[in-house]
Structures are given as structure tokens and as C-alpha cells.
Scaffold this active site. Structure first.
Site, mmCIF file in Angstrom:
data_model
loop_
_atom_site.group_PDB
_atom_site.id
_atom_site.type_symbol
_atom_site.label_atom_id
_atom_site.label_comp_id
_atom_site.label_asym_id
_atom_site.label_seq_id
_atom_site.Cartn_x
_atom_site.Cartn_y
_atom_site.Cartn_z
ATOM 1 N NE ARG A 20 -3.716 -1.724 2.611
ATOM 2 C CZ ARG A 20 -5.009 -1.852 3.360
ATOM 3 N NH1 ARG A 20 -5.178 -0.694 4.197
ATOM 4 N NH2 ARG A 20 -5.706 -2.974 3.666
ATOM 5 C CG HIS A 66 -6.194 -1.587 -5.598
ATOM 6 N ND1 HIS A 66 -4.937 -1.759 -5.236
ATOM 7 C CD2 HIS A 66 -6.915 -0.841 -4.968
ATOM 8 C CE1 HIS A 66 -4.855 -1.420 -4.066
ATOM 9 N NE2 HIS A 66 -5.857 -0.203 -3.916
ATOM 10 C CE1 TYR A 110 -22.168 14.549 -13.140
ATOM 11 C CE2 TYR A 110 -21.478 14.631 -11.090
ATOM 12 C CZ TYR A 110 -22.330 14.484 -11.804
ATOM 13 O OH TYR A 110 -23.726 14.694 -11.329
#
Length: 587
Positions: A20, A66, A110
């Protein structure tokens, strides 16, 4: 139970460190970043193609590689598209991806994205067995453990991450300088940090700014840890109104929130910590940053600016901690030289594996061409053999037996089109065979000579520099950034008074005015009956004062160290400012 908990915590810690928080020194990527870029590569979202909805990209990455929070994936994707976060953005975003004011990106439904052109250099040759692959989370697909990374991405864009018990904070750098430094290190493996510092001047932040001093840079590059002081780029201009100045801020230190900075300056002015500011405006637009700080008529621009450096994030410290994963699993604090050496070693491995892959492909093609040439040399017999065979399998076997061909060669002959029997086509096969032989010889020579591999790395660096390098944005100046009292105190003319009883005070020189005929004048200081003014001195706040005593000693003070007092106050006892001996009096 205690041992089980300790083991579980260690497993969790290593998972956070490796999977990570920390980047790999070879490609500079954290796992989520690597998976995003590889996922976009698999989707064909290259610079030459069209943008795709970010939600679709995030969905593909979550589905295939993931299986964590979609927010984490989208945040990582958005950051790679922000020009104020990455020195060389890796994603070409379309839509609202946030701002330097801390505004969040628009929702992923968007915005749209595709890979930036420079990102393709990270993935180049990934389909040529240049890196290892591992199963994804459900063993349905395979993902790369590292990218081929033609670019030195770790130093190029830097990295920041907090793991368990450790953290990394690597600054970004200029591509041209990194390419030159890597080329130098290839030619001079024994080169020192001092040699590299002549090429890599220091960090090059996407937001520009000014780095003060080189000691912090040198320490960070030599040890892997150091502190770099960064200032905003500000200039003093004459305002439209006469006799006034304004401070224009055009660049901020890396990772400083512009909106928060403006609010902080306004709060400092309101509470009186910073004086001399009459107005504050943010005039930033799509053409660049512009914060306008208008000053009062009597304000001294340099002193106001120094106060802003001292009390706000216009001067910040970037704590360098060059921690990265080595061999994909071992966190190490790395020097600048060691980081570059590991990148060079990675590129050597990638080039060798790519060459082996291409060599195998070339040998396979040469093998096929040899079979085709044999067939064309005996075309009539080959046609007769095929016509006399009952099935494709028997035709294949007959060809292999008659002309000592392999199965692949026999299949290629069976698949040959009649058009290839023309004389011109035969010449093309011969020419291709000669080129393949040259390619095989070149690849074999490359694999046998390490210097040729290193020469290819240098060639890559030269091409990258020519194609993507730009000018430095961050300026480096001498100085440590420490601000003394003199840097913060206005230079003004003052009056100092000292009474016979040892009371001293400072007040502006315009406190008293010239008394005209018939005027009353201005009331002076209030003293005890037995006290009187012994000295009145006009000076500047930056002047040095010498105090002589009846014991023959001399004491020194700066004028600004004398406390301010009102016109009628008696002042401060001089014994509070000077270390006088018993029975010692200032004369």
C-alpha cells in the site's frame, strides 16, 4: 494469544508497507498506481486514443486488480492528473480534477481520463517478457510486479506515504537533470554525491518556489534524510495608488494550500501579528497564480514579507526521507546515488529480458523462413507431395519426412498462398531472412556485452531528455531561511529618552511636533519629582546603542530592543535591559 497477536500485527504491518504505502525503487509506483496504469494500458487508453469515464477505469481496476475502496483508487487516479501534485503528470484528465485550493475532484462519473504521453514510457515493452507477473487477488488474471519504467519515475515525481512505523517523503526532480546524472553514473560508477550534485541541482517542485541553501539538499542526497527550506516566490511592486506598495505572490512551496494560506494571512492581520497590510486579494486564474497583498502607506514591504515568511506557510520545510522498497519487499533508506544505481540495474534487467524475447522471436521467424526457402527451392516436388497426400495431416508428415522439416515449417508451407510463388515474393522472403539474421547477430552481441546494454540505457536517457525535458521551475538560492529580529522589525526613526533615575523608553519621532507661536505644545513624560530627563537621542530602530556606566563599563543594545512606551509613560528601568553590577549606574 499474545504471540498470535504479535504475528498478526507483523503480517498486517508488512502488508501495509509492501502493498500500500511505499513505492518500488525500480518504477517509483505504489501498487494502486501501478494497477491503475496497467489497467488503463489493458483498456487501450493511450495518448493517441480518446478519453474514457473515470468511473469505468476505477471499475476495471477494482474488478481485475485492486479489490479495495473505489475512493482510494479514484483519489490516486486524480492525483496523477494534477499538475500541482506531480512534476510530470501521468494521466491526461478531462474535467474537474480539483485545485491547489484544496477543492476535491468532481465525482468519477463526471471526469474522463487517458494516459499521458510520458506514461507510455513506463509501460513500454511490458508485453516482451521484461517483468515478472503474479496472480491477481482471485487468481483469474495476472498483473505485473513492477513496470519496465524507461523513466526514473521515483525521483521524477517523488512519493509520499505513511506505513506502519515508517514513512517516505521523496521530492520531485527535473527530468533533464536526472537523465544527465544517470548517464554520468553509467560512465562513472565510482562517482560521488558531490559529482551528482553538480548535475542534479536539487528538487524541482511542480509549484516552483525558491529553495534556500544547499546544505539540506546535500545531506538528503548523501544520507537519504534531510530538510529543505522552500519559500514562495514573491515580488514587491508599486501599487496603482501613489506612495503605496503591494506584494505579489506567484508561486508557493510544494503542497501548500493557497486558500488556506490566504485565510491564515487574513487572520494574522486581524489579530495584529502581521502589521502593515491594508488589503488582500486572490487574483489567480487559468493563466497562473497571483495573490495580491496591498500594504499601508507607512509599511515597509521587506519587513512585512519577512513577517509573512515567519508566520505562514509562505516559507515551509520539506522533510526528505528517501525510503523505498528494494527488490519489491525490503524497505530501505536510499541515497541519491543508490537510487539511481538501482534504477540502472532494473533497466539492465529489462533490456536483457527484452533482448532475449526478441532473439527468440527472431530465431522462430528465421526457422520459418528457412522452411519457406526450402519449399520454394523445390516447389514442384512440394506441390506434388501435397497433391498426393489424402489429408492435411498426412501432407504435413510427408513434407517433414521428405525435406527434414519441423512441424512449424511444414505448417508454414501448407499455409503459403499461391501469390507467394511469384519471383518477386521469393526475393522478399530472401531479404527478410537476411534482415532476421542481422537482427539475431545484433541481439546475440548485445547479450554478450554488458557495455552495449549500458550504451542503450544512455541512448534512452538522451531520447527522453530531448522529448520530455523542460526548464527548472524551482530556483535555488544561498541562505538558510532563518529570520532574525532585524528581518522582522521595521526600520523607522525613533526618539529615545533616558532619565537620571535610569528609566528608558522608545517612541516614534513624530510624537512631538514643532510648537508654533501661541501654541501649547505636547505634554511630555510623567516622572517623579526628583527625576529628570538626562538624554534624548534621535536614531533608527536598527542603530546600535552604547551605554557607559560609572564603573567604566560599556553595554550595547539595539535601538529596537528598547521597549515602546506612551508619550507620558516614564519608561522601563534600564536594569531590566542591562546586566548592571550593584551600585553601577548608566551615566
Amino acid at each position: 494469544i499474545e504471540n498470535e497477536m504479535r504475528g498478526a500485527y507483523l503480517d498486517y504491518s508488512m502488508s501495509v508497507i509492501v502493498q500500500r504505502a511505499l513505492p518500488d525503487v525500480r518504477d517509483g509506483m505504489k501498487p494502486v498506481q501501478r494497477r491503475i496504469l496497467y489497467g488503463m494500458h489493458e483498456m487501450g487508453l493511450r495518448r493517441s486514443g480518446r478519453h474514457r469515464k473515470s468511473a469505468g477505469i476505477v471499475g476495471e481496476v477494482l474488478k481485475n486488480f485492486h479489490p479495495h475502496s473505489d475512493t482510494a483508487v479514484y483519489d490516486a487516479l486524480a492525483r496523477m492528473a494534477q499538475s500541482w501534485s506531480l512534476r510530470y503528470p501521468l494521466i491526461d484528465g478531462q474535467g474537474n480534477f480539483g485545485s491547489i485550493d484544496g477543492d476535491p475532484p468532481a465525482a468519477m462519473r463526471y471526469t474522463e481520463a487517458r494516459m499521458a504521453e510520458i506514461t507510455e514510457e513506463l509501460l513500454r515493452d511490458i508485453d516482451k517478457n521484461t517483468v515478472d507477473y503474479r496472480p491477481n487477488y482471485d487468481d483469474s488474471l495476472r498483473e505485473p510486479t513492477v513496470l519496465p519504467a524507461r523513466l526514473p519515475a521515483l525521483l521524477l515525481n517523488g512519493a509520499a506515504g505513511i506505513a506502519v512505523g515508517m514513512a517516505t517523503n521523496i521530492p520531485p526532480h527535473n527530468l533533464g537533470e536526472l537523465c544527465d546524472a544517470i548517464t554520468f553514473l553509467v560512465d562513472n560508477p565510482e562517482g560521488t554525491v558531490e559529482d551528482l550534485l553538480k548535475i542534479v541541482q536539487g528538487p524541482d517542485f511542480p509549484t516552483g518556489g525558491i529553495i534556500l541553501g544547499r546544505e539540506g539538499i546535500k545531506q538528503a542526497y548523501a544520507t537519504g534524510k534531510g530538510r529543505v527550506v522552500v519559500r514562495a516566490k514573491a515580488m514587491v511592486e508599486e501599487a496603482a495608488r501613489s506612495n503605496r506598495f503591494q506584494i505579489i505572490v506567484t508561486e508557493l512551496p510544494y503542497q501548500v494550500n493557497k486558500s488556506t494560506l490566504v485565510e491564515k494571512i487574513a487572520a494574522l492581520v486581524k489579530e495584529g501579528t502581521v502589521d502593515g497590510i491594508s488589503d488582500l486579494r486572490d487574483e489567480s486564474d487559468r493563466n497562473g497564480m497571483r495573490i495580491v497583498i496591498e500594504l499601508k502607506r507607512e509599511a515597509q514591504p521587506r519587513k512585512v514579507l519577512n513577517n509573512l515568511f515567519k508566520h505562514t506557510a509562505m516559507q515551509s520545510t520539506f522533510g526528505v526521507n528517501m525510503l523505498a522498497l528494494v527488490d519489491g519487499r525490503q524497505p530501505r533508506v536510499l541515497t541519491l546515488k543508490r537510487t539511481m544505481q538501482l534504477f540502472i540495474e532494473h533497466r539492465q534487467d529489462v533490456i536483457r529480458r527484452r533482448s532475449l524475447f526478441e532473439l527468440e522471436k527472431a530465431r522462430q521467424r528465421a526457422h520459418i523462413l528457412e522452411g519457406l526457402r526450402i519449399a520454394l527451392d523445390h516447389i514442384d516436388e512440394v506441390i506434388t507431395t501435397i497433391r498426393n497426400s489424402r489429408t492435411t495431416e498426412s501432407a504435413r508428415g510427408n513434407l517433414m519426412k521428405a525435406y527434414s522439416l519441423s512441424e512449424a515449417q511444414a505448417n508454414a508451407i501448407l499455409d503459403i498462398r499461391l501469390a507467394r510463388l511469384a519471383q518477386l515474393e521469393r526475393r522478399k522472403i530472401d531479404d527478410e531472412y537476411k534482415e532476421i539474421q542481422k537482427q539475431i547477430q545484433a541481439l546475440e552481441a548485445l547479450l554478450a556485452d554488458e557495455q552495449k546494454v549500458l550504451a542503450l540505457i544512455k541512448e534512452d536517457m538522451a531520447q527522453l531528455k530531448e522529448k520530455y525535458a523542460d526548464e527548472r521551475r524551482t530556483v535555488i538560492r544561498e541562505g538558510d531561511g532563518e529570520l532574525s529580529d532585524e528581518d522582522l522589525i521595521p526600520e523607522v526613526n525613533v526618539l529615545l529618552t533616558l532619565t537620571s533615575k535610569g528609566y528608558v523608553k522608545r517612541l516614534p519621532d513624530d510624537t512631538y511636533r514643532t510648537q508654533h507661536r501661541g501654541g501649547r505644545g505636547v505634554s511630555g513624560l510623567t516622572m517623579r519629582e526628583e527625576d529628570d530627563v538626562q538624554h534624548i537621542l534621535s536614531c533608527n530602530t536598527m542603530d546600535n546603542l552604547l551605554f557607559f556606566t560609572n564603573q567604566g563599563r560599556c553595554y550595547a543594545l539595539k535601538a529596537h530592543e528598547i521597549p515602546d512606551a506612551s508619550r507620558t509613560a516614564k519608561g522601563t528601568a534600564i536594569v531590566n535591559l542591562l546586566s548592571l553590577q550593584p551600585d553601577e549606574v548608566v551615566t
